[in-house]
Scaffold this active site. Structure first.
Site, PDB file in Angstrom:
ATOM      1  N   GLU A   1       6.295  -3.938  11.745  1.00 31.47           N
ATOM      2  CA  GLU A   1       6.545  -5.272  12.349  1.00 31.47           C
ATOM      3  C   GLU A   1       6.608  -6.163  11.154  1.00 31.47           C
ATOM      4  O   GLU A   1       6.030  -6.326  10.298  1.00 31.47           O
ATOM      5  CB  GLU A   1       5.370  -5.330  13.295  1.00 31.47           C
ATOM      6  CG  GLU A   1       5.415  -6.863  13.819  1.00 31.47           C
ATOM      7  CD  GLU A   1       4.059  -7.265  14.097  1.00 31.47           C
ATOM      8  OE1 GLU A   1       3.982  -8.420  14.681  1.00 31.47           O
ATOM      9  OE2 GLU A   1       3.227  -6.581  14.141  1.00 31.47           O
TER      10      GLU A   1
ATOM     11  N   ASP B   1      -9.412  -3.471   0.922  1.00 32.10           N
ATOM     12  CA  ASP B   1      -8.855  -3.952  -0.310  1.00 32.10           C
ATOM     13  C   ASP B   1      -8.466  -5.421   0.054  1.00 32.10           C
ATOM     14  O   ASP B   1      -7.467  -6.069  -0.126  1.00 32.10           O
ATOM     15  CB  ASP B   1      -7.518  -3.149  -0.642  1.00 32.10           C
ATOM     16  CG  ASP B   1      -6.840  -3.663  -1.926  1.00 32.10           C
ATOM     17  OD1 ASP B   1      -7.505  -4.307  -2.987  1.00 32.10           O
ATOM     18  OD2 ASP B   1      -5.806  -3.035  -2.355  1.00 32.10           O
TER      19      ASP B   1
END
Ligand code: ADP
Length: 294
Positions: free
Chosen positions: A94, A198
């Site tokens: 998306e 991360d």
């Protein structure tokens, strides 16, 4: 050359809506992949491209985003499809229209991250390995956090560093530190929380309504303090973020030492990926940690 017609066909198949790759714009800012904003005038997608053998990395990223979305806590882009087209690996997500942070955005990110960390598992790890930067990240299940961290995080990166031939001093310090991980984590019993894995400031932003969005994850179940630690490694998260996180889920005592221990993993990974000044940073971190345990 990228086969845009093929990728558009796969987007159409995945979404059940006709799609033509009419407009394409390169997106800058990524560290690993080529990224393109793909649009047909109505609908937009974010496409990451890399060599064919990156398809497993894209599959893991897609599953990671799905896991974050399933926690119903913080916005993450919806994966659309991934695969190989014309000998190139692709991941379609998306497209998120980013905006700036509103007055409440950082606070919401802190609260939403704390909510995401409430998603827990029975053990530490994940159902598959993924990557951290472009390095393999092993997520083999372990019932004990200390074992998981020592083996699959610090031990893995130290072994990689050894193969990359750092100084004897770094290897010796790494060895001494490995023997002290248990002592450094003494008495700390975290739950296996769903982590972004991360979470530096380049992987968090705000959409046009000012809502937080996190992306490019290296998901696994681990100590939630590991995500928080990484936000401190390169900076970029403000006081509202930490105040909101701690109001929802305060960190346990002794956090500053664990923060250094958890961030050592990322510093070693940077050393293994980029070399240079990261060796000094890793050395200093390890010496600081060893000084804690005498
Ligand atoms: P890489 O895997 O190469 O590090 P990132 O996932 O970090 O790439 O994406 C690179 C940049 O593209 C990000 O810094 C962000 O600005 C933008 N970006 C990432 N995901 C999306 C998305 N779904 N929609 C729009 N832009 C995105």
């Amino acid at each position: 050359m990228t086969d845009w017609a093929e990728i558009a066909g796969r987007i159409a198949a995945a979404t059940g809506c006709r799609f033509t790759a009419r407009d394409r714009r390169e997106v800058r800012g990524g560290c690993i992949n080529r990224a393109v904003h793909l649009c047909d005038g109505q609908r937009s997608y974010f496409v990451k491209l890399n060599r064919r053998d990156a398809v497993a990395m894209f599959e893991a990223e897609s599953e990671g985003l799905t896991a974050i979305r399933a926690s119903n806590s913080v916005r993450a882009p919806a994966p659309v499809c991934h695969g190989v087209a014309a000998d190139e690996a692709y991941l379609v997500l998306e497209f998120v229209h980013f905006g700036g942070a509103g007055p409440d955005s950082e606070r919401r990110l802190g609260a939403q991250l704390a909510a995401m960390h409430q998603s827990t598992a029975e053990a530490f790890g994940w159902r598959r390995d993924n990557t951290i930067g472009s390095t393999l990240q092993v997520n083999q299940w372990e019932s004990n956090w200390c074992d998981f961290l020592a083996k699959h995080r610090l031990g893995f990166q130290l072994a990689l560093a050894e193969r990359n031939n750092p100084s004897r001093r770094l290897q010796d310090t790494g060895l001494r530190l490995s023997e002290k991980v248990r002592v450094l984590l003494e008495g700390h019993r975290p739950m296996p929380s769903l982590l972004h894995g991360d979470l530096w400031s380049g992987n968090a932003a705000y959409d046009r309504s000012g809502s937080p969005v996190i992306f490019d994850p290296a998901v696994y179940y681990g100590d939630r303090e590991a995500d928080l630690a990484m936000t401190e490694l390169f900076g970029g998260f403000g006081p509202d973020f930490y105040a909101a996180y701690n109001a929802a889920a305060p960190v346990a005592s002794g956090y500053p030492v664990r923060r250094d221990l958890y961030n050592l993993y990322h510093v070693l990974n940077h050393l293994n990926l980029f070399g240079g000044g990261y060796e000094r940073q890793a050395q200093q971190l390890m010496e600081r940690l060893l000084a804690e345990v005498g």
